[in-house]
Design a protein around this motif. Structure first.
Motif, PDB file in Angstrom:
ATOM      1  N   LYS A  13      29.232  44.106 -52.070  1.00 33.90           N
ATOM      2  CA  LYS A  13      28.568  45.361 -51.640  1.00 33.90           C
ATOM      3  C   LYS A  13      27.369  45.653 -52.099  1.00 33.90           C
ATOM      4  N   GLN A  14      27.220  45.686 -53.313  1.00 32.14           N
ATOM      5  CA  GLN A  14      25.523  46.056 -53.935  1.00 32.14           C
ATOM      6  C   GLN A  14      24.616  44.955 -53.260  1.00 32.14           C
ATOM      7  N   ARG A  15      25.282  43.635 -52.955  1.00 29.70           N
ATOM      8  CA  ARG A  15      24.134  42.718 -52.663  1.00 29.70           C
ATOM      9  C   ARG A  15      23.902  42.845 -50.770  1.00 29.70           C
TER      10      ARG A  15
ATOM     11  N   GLU B  57      34.822  42.229 -57.870  1.00 31.30           N
ATOM     12  CA  GLU B  57      33.977  41.125 -56.869  1.00 31.30           C
ATOM     13  C   GLU B  57      33.745  41.702 -55.577  1.00 31.30           C
ATOM     14  N   LEU B  58      34.481  42.424 -55.032  1.00 29.06           N
ATOM     15  CA  LEU B  58      33.832  43.239 -53.760  1.00 29.06           C
ATOM     16  C   LEU B  58      32.719  44.130 -53.984  1.00 29.06           C
TER      17      LEU B  58
ATOM     18  N   ALA C 145      23.619  48.139 -47.321  1.00 29.72           N
ATOM     19  CA  ALA C 145      22.465  49.060 -47.558  1.00 29.72           C
ATOM     20  C   ALA C 145      23.207  50.352 -48.309  1.00 29.72           C
ATOM     21  N   ASN C 146      22.097  50.624 -49.062  1.00 26.43           N
ATOM     22  CA  ASN C 146      22.543  51.915 -50.207  1.00 26.43           C
ATOM     23  C   ASN C 146      22.610  53.204 -49.232  1.00 26.43           C
ATOM     24  N   GLY C 147      22.063  53.313 -48.472  1.00 27.29           N
ATOM     25  CA  GLY C 147      22.318  54.833 -47.545  1.00 27.29           C
ATOM     26  C   GLY C 147      23.645  54.552 -46.943  1.00 27.29           C
ATOM     27  N   ALA C 148      24.436  53.522 -46.887  1.00 21.66           N
ATOM     28  CA  ALA C 148      25.781  53.333 -46.003  1.00 21.66           C
ATOM     29  C   ALA C 148      26.862  53.038 -47.096  1.00 21.66           C
ATOM     30  N   ALA C 149      26.405  52.650 -48.352  1.00 15.71           N
ATOM     31  CA  ALA C 149      27.341  52.115 -49.263  1.00 15.71           C
ATOM     32  C   ALA C 149      28.140  53.416 -49.646  1.00 15.71           C
TER      33      ALA C 149
ATOM     34  N   PHE D 281      38.550  49.473 -53.489  1.00 11.93           N
ATOM     35  CA  PHE D 281      38.414  49.003 -52.119  1.00 11.93           C
ATOM     36  C   PHE D 281      39.793  49.118 -51.613  1.00 11.93           C
ATOM     37  N   ALA D 282      39.853  49.960 -50.519  1.00  9.10           N
ATOM     38  CA  ALA D 282      41.279  50.153 -49.857  1.00  9.10           C
ATOM     39  C   ALA D 282      41.541  48.881 -49.199  1.00  9.10           C
ATOM     40  N   ALA D 283      42.993  48.458 -49.659  1.00  7.39           N
ATOM     41  CA  ALA D 283      43.511  47.186 -49.028  1.00  7.39           C
ATOM     42  C   ALA D 283      44.583  47.609 -48.110  1.00  7.39           C
ATOM     43  N   ARG D 284      45.510  48.702 -48.308  1.00  7.38           N
ATOM     44  CA  ARG D 284      46.517  48.929 -47.562  1.00  7.38           C
ATOM     45  C   ARG D 284      46.768  50.436 -47.635  1.00  7.38           C
ATOM     46  N   GLY D 285      47.224  51.111 -46.363  1.00  7.23           N
ATOM     47  CA  GLY D 285      47.509  52.324 -46.568  1.00  7.23           C
ATOM     48  C   GLY D 285      49.025  52.718 -45.899  1.00  7.23           C
ATOM     49  N   GLU D 286      49.357  53.847 -46.215  1.00  3.45           N
ATOM     50  CA  GLU D 286      50.975  54.340 -45.726  1.00  3.45           C
ATOM     51  C   GLU D 286      50.974  55.806 -45.794  1.00  3.45           C
ATOM     52  N   ASN D 287      50.968  56.591 -44.710  1.00  2.39           N
ATOM     53  CA  ASN D 287      50.969  57.889 -44.616  1.00  2.39           C
ATOM     54  C   ASN D 287      49.837  58.678 -45.473  1.00  2.39           C
TER      55      ASN D 287
END
Length: 430
Positions: free
Chosen positions: A10-12, A5-6, A15-19, A25-31
């Motif tokens: 993104k595709q919609r 879904e995300l 911008a292609n040059g920035a995608a 898709f990162a949701a959470r990070g730890e170290n």
């Protein structure tokens, strides 16, 4: 929302040059770990491209940002300043290997730091010329694109670049460019492109980032320092990717024993918060007039608080020693792969700033960028983020957090090895 879904959003809307090409898709990070939108676990050997030397959400950094958020979020320091800005400036002036009494200015990104370094150098010298090196990466703004020594993907679509930027080959003996070749070519630039008396600065990464993790030797950097001194040229050292403990010292330039006139830094300076700095000799930094430097968000209080916490953590947790130990572990595994696989060659590291080359074979040293791309893709399928880089796109670089746990490091390196076996399973020839 799911990754799918995300990805549709993104595709919609992006911008292609920035995608990002990633469909996760990162949701959470730890170290050194990430979890995506669906809870899938990912080992991170990229660290936001060198931004997270202390890992995702280092507790000391998170605490400092939260505390600052309760006090002051923003004012624009050119309107009314605040303590975190000047305290960080003081710290950076004390720690940065530049000549004489230092002064600092803060901005938002590595490219902004380089842009301002050039402005300052031109103001201080009254000259306009800038000399950089092949394979360099200094940013994506127009001036820094002109300075960047690689066309694709950075420069190809954007037309003419700003002038008075010239380039010499960076010394990479593995690919046939010796230090002597590079210095001779630099002297040729003075004859064919711009005279020394019109040259404001020579700009160099002591270890190239996007260019392939190739290190300029102490002798080469000393030679540049001597050339700059001879002709009144300023030496600008770009430590955006190599700074803040990545090489086993706070800055890579410290391995050479010389000092810069101006140094730029960003990325792991604030461990994920947007912040960069230009630190230089006070008389140089003061060359331009009042309100000639800065920006609306430059040196935001939250980012400054994060950077102060980063500096404390590096000292308190002996991150420099951890970086050297991590580099030793990476060097050992890369040497094993060089022996095992015909495609793996030229392992190199300064501290934990480490990379190896993928080639068609060791005798020809022909770069194999397609194999590098395939290795990164295969590793991603196995739950590891891995980055390629280099002038030829055939180097695999390691930018995992220096704080990575030993077990997680070995798990990630085992994924690299398993992926290599699947892609190039043949043993190296004797």
């Amino acid at each position: 929302m799911t990754n799918a879904e995300l990805n549709q959003l993104k595709q919609r809307y992006v911008a292609n040059g920035a995608a990002s090409p990633s469909e996760q898709f990162a949701a959470r990070g730890e170290n050194a770990l990430l979890w995506d939108a669906e809870g899938n676990r990912i080992i991170d050997f990229a660290g936001g491209i060198g931004v997270l030397n202390l890992g995702h959400r280092h507790p000391k950094v998170v605490e400092a940002v939260k505390a600052q958020l309760d006090q002051l979020m923003h004012t624009c320091q050119t309107v009314i300043s605040y303590a975190p800005y000047v305290k960080l400036a003081e710290k950076l002036c004390q720690l940065t290997p530049v000549r004489g009494e230092a002064k600092t200015m803060l901005v938002n990104s590595g490219a902004e730091a380089l842009e301002n370094a050039v402005k300052i150098a031109r103001a201080a010298t009254g000259r306009s010329g800038i000399i950089c090196f092949d394979g360099s990466f200094h940013g994506r703004s127009f001036m820094t694109l002109a300075m960047t020594g690689k066309v694709l993907p950075y420069k190809n679509d954007f037309g003419p670049m700003p002038g008075d930027v010239f380039r010499a080959p960076f010394p990479v003996p593995y690919h046939g460019i010796s230090e002597e070749d590079s210095l001779k070519a630099l002297k040729t630039v003075f004859k064919t492109d711009i005279a020394p008396h019109r040259t404001a600065a020579i700009v160099i990464e002591p270890i190239q980032g996007e260019g392939g993790f190739y290190a300029a030797s102490p002798s080469f950097l000393k030679a540049l320092r001597e050339i700059c001194d001879e002709h009144g040229i300023l030496l600008i050292v770009d430590e955006v990717q190599s700074g803040f403990a990545r090489t086993g010292k706070l800055f890579a330039l410290e391995h050479s024993g010389i000092e810069a006139d101006i140094m730029t830094m960003a990325k792991s300076l604030a461990d994920g918060m947007p912040l960069s700095a230009v630190v230089g000799t006070g008389s140089v930094m003061d060359a331009s007039g009042p309100n000639s430097l800065g920006g609306t968000y430059s040196g935001n209080p939250l980012a400054c608080a994060a950077a102060l916490a980063v500096i404390e953590a590096i000292e308190e947790e002996d991150i420099l020693a951890r970086s050297r130990a991590l580099g030793d572990k990476l060097a050992k595994r890369m040497a094993e792969w060089q022996q095992e696989f015909e495609a793996v060659d030229n392992p190199r590291n300064v501290g934990s700033m480490a990379a190896f080359e993928l080639v068609a074979d060791k005798s020809s040293r022909t770069p194999a960028p397609e194999l590098a791309a395939a290795l990164c893709k295969k590793a991603k399928e196995k739950g590891l983020i891995l980055l390629a880089c280099g002038f030829w796109g055939n180097s695999i670089r390691f930018l995992m957090p220096i704080t990575i746990e030993d077990e997680l490091l070995e798990e990630g390196l085992d994924i690299v090895e398993a992926s290599l076996k699947e892609l190039v399973g043949q043993p190296a020839t004797a």
